[in-house]
Design an enzyme around this catalytic site. Sequence first.
Site, short mmCIF file in Angstrom:
data_model
loop_
_atom_site.label_atom_id
_atom_site.label_comp_id
_atom_site.label_asym_id
_atom_site.label_seq_id
_atom_site.Cartn_x
_atom_site.Cartn_y
_atom_site.Cartn_z
N GLU A 57 -72.85 -6.18 8.30
CA GLU A 57 -71.87 -6.35 9.38
C GLU A 57 -72.29 -5.63 10.66
OE1 GLU A 57 -68.03 -6.70 6.36
OE2 GLU A 57 -68.47 -4.80 7.35
N ARG A 80 -64.85 6.38 25.11
CA ARG A 80 -65.66 6.98 24.04
C ARG A 80 -66.05 8.43 24.33
NH1 ARG A 80 -70.30 5.42 23.09
NH2 ARG A 80 -70.34 5.88 20.86
N TYR A 107 -65.17 10.97 21.56
CA TYR A 107 -66.27 11.45 20.73
C TYR A 107 -67.30 12.29 21.48
CZ TYR A 107 -64.96 7.01 18.33
OH TYR A 107 -64.30 5.96 17.74
N CYS A 165 -55.09 9.90 35.66
CA CYS A 165 -54.47 11.22 35.81
C CYS A 165 -54.55 12.00 34.50
CB CYS A 165 -53.02 11.07 36.28
SG CYS A 165 -52.91 10.43 37.96
N GLU A 166 -55.77 12.27 34.07
CA GLU A 166 -56.06 13.03 32.86
C GLU A 166 -57.31 13.86 33.10
OE1 GLU A 166 -54.57 13.24 29.87
OE2 GLU A 166 -52.97 11.77 30.31
#
Length: 431
Positions: free
Chosen positions: A290, A330, A334, A361-362
Amino acid sequence: MLYDHIAVNGQGHLTISGYDAEALAAQYGTPLMVLDESVVRSRCRVYREAMAEALPAGSLPLYASKALSFKRIYQLAAQEGLGVDAVSAGELYTALKAGFPMDKVYFHGSNKTDFEISFAMEHGVGCFVCDSADELRAVEAEAARRGLRQRLLLRLTPGIDPHTHVKINTGRIDSKFGAAIETGQAEALLREALDCAHVEVLGYHCHIGSQIFDHAPFCDAAALMLDFAAAMERKHGYHAAVLNLGGGMAVPYVAADPRIDYAANIRKIGALVRETCGRLGIEPPAVLMEPGRSLVADACVTLYTVGAIKEIPGFKNYVSIDGGMTDNPRYTLYQSAYTVYLANRMNETAAGRYTVAGRCCESGDLIQEDVSLPRPRRGDLVAVLTTGAYNYAMASNYNRVPRPAIVMLGENGPYTAVRRESLDDLIANDL
């Protein structure tokens, strides 16, 4: 450059398979995901041809569409002779609307709802990948109601730790996925499935994790799964005709990452399967794999326009872009590594180290930290490589930011495969 299809032209601009990144951004706007169709097709063929050569008859790659799901990608998978792995009614519906043959779809998911089970059977999904006893009973009940016999694989947990990031490690005994071999739950699930009148058990499935550079963990997983298959054949008389080894082969995101020879890995897995089956005295099963990330990740570059530049002497320099965690979460999730370029000024010398910051806004909305770049200016073009997998697929409308467009580079030139969301799209479901 990191990949063969990435280069620099005479104007000092980044090119993607010969197309000028600045010209693409001017034509289609930013943020913009640029996906090279030829790279996707080529990687599909590597998997399909290597598996046909090295693995038992009936072996097949299945595109893991959770990596990147939109109609055109299913059409490419169909044209290249792949099956598909889907994990929700949404992915199933997208494949259906793309004209993908539903009998070549394998339906995954650790908590399929009753609606999804019914939806999948209604549309002729070829095979369920059954994750638990509760799901098995629900599938049996729905198949009985419809008067059919549903084919399925049993998802098992082999207890393999491939030493990848903990959040993308799925093969350990305490994983939320599958039934563990070591605890006896896998055998119990098989016994119950074999007693179901409306279920046909084709074989087993496992998936050990993602972004794995070495072939050895896949060989280890295959050996464990085949040992289990042989034990169940001796004990219960059941022969598994199919073994699905999942996906997880890595792609290089930065220059320090190893390059992967996917065909060589498949040949090594094939040799292990044949040797192990010979030792165990069982008929080799057809092997499914897969690939998701390794088909689409390095085929894509995301382009952003620079807005504000903020230099804090003695501390940190920021270059802000018109995208961020809304199209690529990501790094936030991570701390994923990326290769980042100033795409319209590729030949200029780096002036410092910059943190590429998103527009949300982070404080954690970052794409990459400490990147060497020429001194950025408002209006410059930032290119982030290897954004085909788990970027658009995980995108959101946080802060009511529209999702970007996806432009494909086809044999007849660029074309829009997914249009840019509009402000009206953002309120389409509001009452």
